[in-house]
Design a protein around this motif. Structure first.
Motif, PDB file in Angstrom:
ATOM      1  N   TYR A 193      55.836 -42.395 -32.970  1.00  0.00           N
ATOM      2  CA  TYR A 193      57.054 -41.770 -33.470  1.00  0.00           C
ATOM      3  C   TYR A 193      58.103 -42.879 -33.578  1.00  0.00           C
ATOM      4  N   LEU A 194      58.421 -43.265 -34.799  1.00  0.00           N
ATOM      5  CA  LEU A 194      59.330 -44.377 -35.065  1.00  0.00           C
ATOM      6  C   LEU A 194      60.651 -43.839 -35.603  1.00  0.00           C
ATOM      7  N   VAL A 195      61.746 -44.339 -35.074  1.00  0.00           N
ATOM      8  CA  VAL A 195      63.071 -43.867 -35.476  1.00  0.00           C
ATOM      9  C   VAL A 195      63.852 -45.012 -36.119  1.00  0.00           C
ATOM     10  N   VAL A 196      64.395 -44.731 -37.294  1.00  0.00           N
ATOM     11  CA  VAL A 196      65.278 -45.667 -37.982  1.00  0.00           C
ATOM     12  C   VAL A 196      66.692 -45.095 -37.905  1.00  0.00           C
ATOM     13  N   LEU A 197      67.550 -45.760 -37.169  1.00  0.00           N
ATOM     14  CA  LEU A 197      68.921 -45.297 -36.963  1.00  0.00           C
ATOM     15  C   LEU A 197      69.808 -45.883 -38.058  1.00  0.00           C
ATOM     16  N   THR A 198      70.383 -45.004 -38.889  1.00  0.00           N
ATOM     17  CA  THR A 198      71.236 -45.470 -39.970  1.00  0.00           C
ATOM     18  C   THR A 198      72.664 -44.991 -39.712  1.00  0.00           C
ATOM     19  N   ASP A 199      73.557 -45.459 -40.537  1.00  0.00           N
ATOM     20  CA  ASP A 199      74.980 -45.179 -40.343  1.00  0.00           C
ATOM     21  C   ASP A 199      75.377 -43.851 -40.984  1.00  0.00           C
ATOM     22  N   PRO A 200      76.003 -42.945 -40.203  1.00  0.00           N
ATOM     23  CA  PRO A 200      76.175 -42.952 -38.747  1.00  0.00           C
ATOM     24  C   PRO A 200      75.150 -42.033 -38.097  1.00  0.00           C
ATOM     25  N   THR A 201      74.800 -42.303 -36.858  1.00  0.00           N
ATOM     26  CA  THR A 201      73.950 -41.407 -36.068  1.00  0.00           C
ATOM     27  C   THR A 201      74.714 -41.068 -34.799  1.00  0.00           C
TER      28      THR A 201
END
Length: 281
Positions: A193-201
């Motif tokens: 399970y891979l998470v890509v945190l983008t603006d904004p989280t």
């Protein structure tokens, strides 16, 4: 009419030309004016300062997945369960948001491949009511995770949200444990399970599935946090350091595993999936 206006209006080259209003984009960070085509070709990243702009779900999916991916059907949920109204009815806000967006809510998922690695990819769209997490988002997240389990492949989520959707009250907060259970099921199935945190989280998304990944990737400069900086500063009564809650600050303090530019995101995800997900027999 003066003689100057008469002469000017009679000249063939004096006619005012209409120009499209979408030829230019202003960078939110360096404030340079960029050709919209140049900005689009650079994946909505400013070629001057490297600022990573916010993008929609379709653009994100096309940047990450190989051609030929298939969108997953959006689960149907009860709309406006609380009959909520503030300055507008919640149903009117939904109609307004849908008129400006290609999808019915803030979470869109697709099944396909990332450089040959099979994956389900879910994308949260900040342009739909601030990417807020309501029942539709929770149901779509769980359905996408369920599909990943069925396909025995990795699950990638790109987060972008202002938090829970206030118009759904406690029902929106219930999506936090609901999504958390699904991340646990992925772990039990041995799937990445891979998470890509983008603006904004921010908000409840950060407090749930955004920070439960096996690997956390952040885009440069992304705002990532739970409470707002002003609230934190007033609570602890201290000045916050420069860059607080930005991707690079969180990386320096061990909250994210890597900060990856958008142009390198697809190859990075493919490499991680190749390392972590079960290989087909």
């Amino acid at each position: 009419m003066s003689w100057l206006n008469r002469v000017r209006n009679s000249l063939p080259f004096a006619t005012k030309r209409e120009t499209p209003d979408n030829l230019w984009v202003k960078c939110p960070q360096c404030h340079d004016m960029l050709f919209a085509k140049e900005y689009e070709d650079s994946m909505s990243v400013c070629p001057r300062c490297g600022h990573h702009g916010r993008i929609g779900a379709d653009a994100r999916l096309s940047q990450i997945l190989d051609p030929g991916y298939a969108l997953l059907p959006a689960p149907q949920v009860k709309e406006d369960p609380l009959k909520f109204r503030d300055t507008k009815r919640y149903t009117d806000r939904l109609k307004q948001a849908r008129a400006k967006n290609p999808h019915d809510d803030a979470f869109t998922a697709a099944f396909g491949q990332i450089e040959g690695q099979r994956a389900v990819v879910g994308v949260q769209d900040f342009m739909f009511m601030g990417g807020s997490m309501g029942m539709a988002v929770g149901a779509a997240f769980c359905a996408a995770a369920e599909r990943a389990i069925e396909e025995k492949c990795g699950f990638v989520v790109c987060t972008a949200a202002g938090g829970a959707r206030m118009q759904e009250g406690i029902l929106s907060l219930m999506q936090m444990p609901k999504a958390t259970v699904m991340t646990r099921r992925l772990k039990e199935a041995g799937l990445p399970y891979l998470v890509v945190l983008t603006d904004p989280t921010t908000g409840g998304v950060t407090a749930s599935y955004a920070m439960l990944g096996d690997v956390h990737i952040a885009e440069p400069g992304a705002l990532i946090g739970f409470a707002g900086q002003r609230v934190i500063q007033e609570t602890i009564r201290e000045q916050l350091p420069d860059g607080f809650q930005r991707a690079e600050y969180l990386y320096d303090h061990g909250m994210v595993d890597m900060v990856v530019e958008r142009k390198d995101l697809r190859s990075t995800l493919a490499r991680l999936l190749a390392y972590t997900q079960p290989q087909a027999a």
